[in-house]
Write an enzyme that holds these catalytic residues in place. Structure first.
Site, PDB file in Angstrom:
ATOM      1  N   ASP A 129       0.884  -1.163   0.000  1.00  0.00           N
ATOM      2  CA  ASP A 129       0.000   0.000   0.000  1.00  0.00           C
ATOM      3  C   ASP A 129       0.922   1.213   0.000  1.00  0.00           C
ATOM      4  OD1 ASP A 129      -2.241   1.668   0.218  1.00  0.00           O
ATOM      5  OD2 ASP A 129      -2.172   1.613   2.414  1.00  0.00           O
TER       6      ASP A 129
ATOM      7  N   GLU B  58      -1.704  -1.747  -5.192  1.00  0.00           N
ATOM      8  CA  GLU B  58      -2.950  -1.115  -5.599  1.00  0.00           C
ATOM      9  C   GLU B  58      -2.648  -0.008  -6.600  1.00  0.00           C
ATOM     10  OE1 GLU B  58      -6.512  -0.934  -2.795  1.00  0.00           O
ATOM     11  OE2 GLU B  58      -5.804   1.126  -2.841  1.00  0.00           O
TER      12      GLU B  58
ATOM     13  N   ASP C 224      -2.681   0.756   7.189  1.00  0.00           N
ATOM     14  CA  ASP C 224      -1.886   0.636   5.961  1.00  0.00           C
ATOM     15  C   ASP C 224      -1.400  -0.804   5.769  1.00  0.00           C
ATOM     16  OD1 ASP C 224      -1.546   3.661   5.258  1.00  0.00           O
ATOM     17  OD2 ASP C 224      -0.967   3.497   7.367  1.00  0.00           O
TER      18      ASP C 224
END
Length: 168
Positions: free
Chosen positions: A10, A70, A143
Site C-alpha cells: 500500500d 494497488e 496501511d
C-alpha cells in the site's frame, strides 16, 4: 505441497503498508505485515531512498514470488497523488530490480475479491482480511491491513493469471 509468497504494498511516502501472504494448497496464512515510515523532516529524496532500502530488505527477508500493488487512486489532493506516485515508482523499481513480477489491482478489484462487493468500506475490508487469514485481530495499522488485502487479492487471482499466461 508448494508454498507461494506474495508481498502486497500500500504505497505512501510517510507510511507504506506491506504484507506477506503465503498460499499452500489453497490455504492462506499471514507471514508478516507492517508499515515502513519516514520522517517529515527528511527531504523527499531521502524519504524515497529510505523506502527503497527498507523494501529491498523486506524482499531479501521474505523472498516473495510475486508482488501486488494497488493502482493509484486520484483524489482531489494533487500533492498527495504526486508523492504517492513517487512512492509507487520506488516500489515498482525495487521489485523490478529484484526480478519479482508485479501485479496491479484497482481498489474495486481488491474489494470484490475479498468482500464480494465493490462498495465495501474500510472496516468491512479489514474484517474480511481477519476472517480470510483466521486471525484473532485485524492487522494494524490500517496501511498494513490494506497491503495484506492487496496480497490476498492477487493470491486469489494468480491461478487465473497463470492459466492465461500459459495459453499464450
Amino acid at each position: 505441497m508448494t508454498a507461494t509468497r506474495t508481498i502486497g504494498i500500500d504505497p505512501g511516502t510517510a507510511r507504506m503498508g506491506w504484507g506477506v501472504v503465503e498460499e499452500t494448497d489453497g490455504v492462506l496464512r499471514l507471514v508478516d505485515c507492517g508499515v515502513l515510515t519516514t520522517s517529515a523532516g527528511l527531504s523527499q529524496a531521502e524519504r524515497l531512498l529510505l523506502l527503497y532500502n527498507e523494501l529491498r530488505h523486506l524482499i531479501e527477508q521474505y523472498h516473495p514470488a510475486a508482488a501486488a500493488i494497488e493502482e493509484l487512486f486520484f483524489g482531489k489532493n494533487v500533492n498527495t497523488a504526486l508523492t504517492v506516485g513517487q512512492a509507487r515508482g520506488v516500489v515498482l523499481l525495487t521489485l523490478a530490480q529484484a526480478g519479482i513480477p508485479v501485479y496491479e489491482y484497482k481498489p474495486l478489484q481488491v474489494k470484490q475479491a475479498l468482500a464480494g462487493y465493490g462498495g465495501a468500506d474500510k472496516r468491512q475490508m479489514q474484517e474480511m482480511v481477519r476472517l480470510t487469514l483466521r486471525l484473532p485481530a485485524i492487522p494494524r495499522p490500517d496501511d498494513a491491513a490494506d497491503a495484506v488485502a492487496v496480497a490476498i487479492c492477487h493470491t486469489y487471482a494468480a491461478p487465473m493469471i497463470r492459466r492465461i499466461e500459459e495459453g499464450r
